[in-house]
Design a protein around this motif. Structure first.
Motif, PDB file in Angstrom:
ATOM      1  N   ALA A  54       0.827  -1.210   0.000  1.00  0.00           N
ATOM      2  CA  ALA A  54       0.000   0.000   0.000  1.00  0.00           C
ATOM      3  C   ALA A  54       0.860   1.258   0.000  1.00  0.00           C
ATOM      4  O   ALA A  54       0.578   2.217  -0.733  1.00  0.00           O
ATOM      5  N   SER A  55       1.901   1.262   0.782  1.00  0.00           N
ATOM      6  CA  SER A  55       2.773   2.433   0.874  1.00  0.00           C
ATOM      7  C   SER A  55       3.503   2.697  -0.445  1.00  0.00           C
ATOM      8  O   SER A  55       3.522   3.825  -0.946  1.00  0.00           O
ATOM      9  N   VAL A  56       4.093   1.649  -1.007  1.00  0.00           N
ATOM     10  CA  VAL A  56       4.821   1.799  -2.272  1.00  0.00           C
ATOM     11  C   VAL A  56       3.855   2.142  -3.399  1.00  0.00           C
ATOM     12  O   VAL A  56       4.153   2.994  -4.247  1.00  0.00           O
ATOM     13  N   TYR A  57       2.695   1.502  -3.423  1.00  0.00           N
ATOM     14  CA  TYR A  57       1.700   1.775  -4.451  1.00  0.00           C
ATOM     15  C   TYR A  57       1.305   3.253  -4.440  1.00  0.00           C
ATOM     16  O   TYR A  57       1.315   3.915  -5.486  1.00  0.00           O
ATOM     17  N   ASP A  58       0.967   3.762  -3.257  1.00  0.00           N
ATOM     18  CA  ASP A  58       0.547   5.160  -3.150  1.00  0.00           C
ATOM     19  C   ASP A  58       1.637   6.110  -3.639  1.00  0.00           C
ATOM     20  O   ASP A  58       1.362   7.053  -4.393  1.00  0.00           O
ATOM     21  N   TYR A  59       2.865   5.858  -3.232  1.00  0.00           N
ATOM     22  CA  TYR A  59       3.974   6.727  -3.630  1.00  0.00           C
ATOM     23  C   TYR A  59       4.207   6.657  -5.146  1.00  0.00           C
ATOM     24  O   TYR A  59       4.340   7.685  -5.812  1.00  0.00           O
ATOM     25  N   ALA A  60       4.259   5.443  -5.680  1.00  0.00           N
ATOM     26  CA  ALA A  60       4.511   5.278  -7.113  1.00  0.00           C
ATOM     27  C   ALA A  60       3.372   5.861  -7.945  1.00  0.00           C
ATOM     28  O   ALA A  60       3.603   6.454  -9.006  1.00  0.00           O
ATOM     29  N   PHE A  61       2.137   5.704  -7.478  1.00  0.00           N
ATOM     30  CA  PHE A  61       0.985   6.254  -8.191  1.00  0.00           C
ATOM     31  C   PHE A  61       1.110   7.768  -8.302  1.00  0.00           C
ATOM     32  O   PHE A  61       0.969   8.343  -9.392  1.00  0.00           O
ATOM     33  N   GLU A  62       1.370   8.421  -7.177  1.00  0.00           N
ATOM     34  CA  GLU A  62       1.492   9.881  -7.176  1.00  0.00           C
ATOM     35  C   GLU A  62       2.663  10.346  -8.035  1.00  0.00           C
ATOM     36  O   GLU A  62       2.560  11.334  -8.762  1.00  0.00           O
ATOM     37  N   LEU A  63       3.771   9.641  -7.960  1.00  0.00           N
ATOM     38  CA  LEU A  63       4.949  10.012  -8.753  1.00  0.00           C
ATOM     39  C   LEU A  63       4.678   9.867 -10.250  1.00  0.00           C
ATOM     40  O   LEU A  63       5.024  10.745 -11.041  1.00  0.00           O
ATOM     41  N   THR A  64       4.025   8.773 -10.625  1.00  0.00           N
ATOM     42  CA  THR A  64       3.704   8.558 -12.037  1.00  0.00           C
ATOM     43  C   THR A  64       2.689   9.583 -12.528  1.00  0.00           C
ATOM     44  O   THR A  64       2.829  10.143 -13.626  1.00  0.00           O
ATOM     45  N   LEU A  65       1.688   9.843 -11.743  1.00  0.00           N
ATOM     46  CA  LEU A  65       0.680  10.835 -12.095  1.00  0.00           C
ATOM     47  C   LEU A  65       1.318  12.202 -12.265  1.00  0.00           C
ATOM     48  O   LEU A  65       1.047  12.917 -13.237  1.00  0.00           O
ATOM     49  N   SER A  66       2.203  12.556 -11.357  1.00  0.00           N
ATOM     50  CA  SER A  66       2.902  13.833 -11.426  1.00  0.00           C
ATOM     51  C   SER A  66       3.776  13.898 -12.692  1.00  0.00           C
ATOM     52  O   SER A  66       3.822  14.923 -13.368  1.00  0.00           O
ATOM     53  N   GLY A  67       4.455  12.798 -12.985  1.00  0.00           N
ATOM     54  CA  GLY A  67       5.275  12.746 -14.205  1.00  0.00           C
ATOM     55  C   GLY A  67       4.462  12.909 -15.460  1.00  0.00           C
ATOM     56  O   GLY A  67       4.845  13.613 -16.385  1.00  0.00           O
ATOM     57  N   ASN A  68       3.311  12.240 -15.501  1.00  0.00           N
ATOM     58  CA  ASN A  68       2.421  12.374 -16.658  1.00  0.00           C
ATOM     59  C   ASN A  68       1.923  13.803 -16.796  1.00  0.00           C
ATOM     60  O   ASN A  68       1.852  14.351 -17.898  1.00  0.00           O
ATOM     61  N   ASN A  69       1.560  14.416 -15.664  1.00  0.00           N
ATOM     62  CA  ASN A  69       1.055  15.788 -15.713  1.00  0.00           C
ATOM     63  C   ASN A  69       2.128  16.773 -16.148  1.00  0.00           C
ATOM     64  O   ASN A  69       1.848  17.686 -16.923  1.00  0.00           O
ATOM     65  N   SER A  70       3.349  16.604 -15.679  1.00  0.00           N
ATOM     66  CA  SER A  70       4.415  17.518 -16.077  1.00  0.00           C
ATOM     67  C   SER A  70       4.751  17.332 -17.547  1.00  0.00           C
ATOM     68  O   SER A  70       5.093  18.282 -18.230  1.00  0.00           O
ATOM     69  N   PHE A  71       4.643  16.092 -18.049  1.00  0.00           N
ATOM     70  CA  PHE A  71       4.880  15.855 -19.468  1.00  0.00           C
ATOM     71  C   PHE A  71       3.830  16.547 -20.314  1.00  0.00           C
ATOM     72  O   PHE A  71       4.129  17.198 -21.295  1.00  0.00           O
ATOM     73  N   SER A  72       2.554  16.438 -19.906  1.00  0.00           N
ATOM     74  CA  SER A  72       1.487  17.063 -20.698  1.00  0.00           C
ATOM     75  C   SER A  72       1.548  18.582 -20.619  1.00  0.00           C
ATOM     76  O   SER A  72       1.122  19.259 -21.549  1.00  0.00           O
ATOM     77  N   ASP A  73       2.109  19.119 -19.544  1.00  0.00           N
ATOM     78  CA  ASP A  73       2.271  20.566 -19.428  1.00  0.00           C
ATOM     79  C   ASP A  73       3.323  21.108 -20.382  1.00  0.00           C
ATOM     80  O   ASP A  73       3.271  22.254 -20.815  1.00  0.00           O
ATOM     81  N   ASP A  74       4.302  20.245 -20.732  1.00  0.00           N
ATOM     82  CA  ASP A  74       5.394  20.662 -21.605  1.00  0.00           C
ATOM     83  C   ASP A  74       5.000  20.656 -23.075  1.00  0.00           C
ATOM     84  O   ASP A  74       5.703  21.212 -23.907  1.00  0.00           O
ATOM     85  N   ILE A  75       3.883  20.027 -23.403  1.00  0.00           N
ATOM     86  CA  ILE A  75       3.473  19.912 -24.816  1.00  0.00           C
ATOM     87  C   ILE A  75       2.854  21.195 -25.298  1.00  0.00           C
ATOM     88  O   ILE A  75       2.211  21.910 -24.701  1.00  0.00           O
TER      89      ILE A  75
END
Length: 75
Positions: A54-75
């Motif tokens: 649960a701990s790793v899942y939550d952290y990885a989910f937020e990190l991946t979501l943040s990465g996706n959002n920063s990528f879409s902001d750069d487009i």
């Protein structure tokens, strides 16, 4: 010059894969008694692995979501 193609990552799938890998590594360290399904001896080990997942899942989910959002902001 060609830019490398960057793909959107599914945060739920990425988080599951990462958390599963962490748990698999930790499960290998557990003693055989942790896998005794006939008694309650395995409950602390199951709880420990579940909390890790649960701990790793939550952290990885937020990190991946943040990465996706920063990528879409750069487009």
């Amino acid at each position: 010059m060609n830019m490398p193609e960057i793909h959107y990552m599914d945060p739920a799938q990425a988080a599951h894969n990462i958390a599963s890998a962490f748990c698999a590594h930790e499960i290998q360290k557990l003693p055989d008694s942790s896998f005794d399904t006939s008694g309650r001896d395995s409950i602390p080990s199951v709880k420990k692995i579940w909390e890790l997942y649960a701990s790793v899942y939550d952290y990885a989910f937020e990190l991946t979501l943040s990465g996706n959002n920063s990528f879409s902001d750069d487009i």
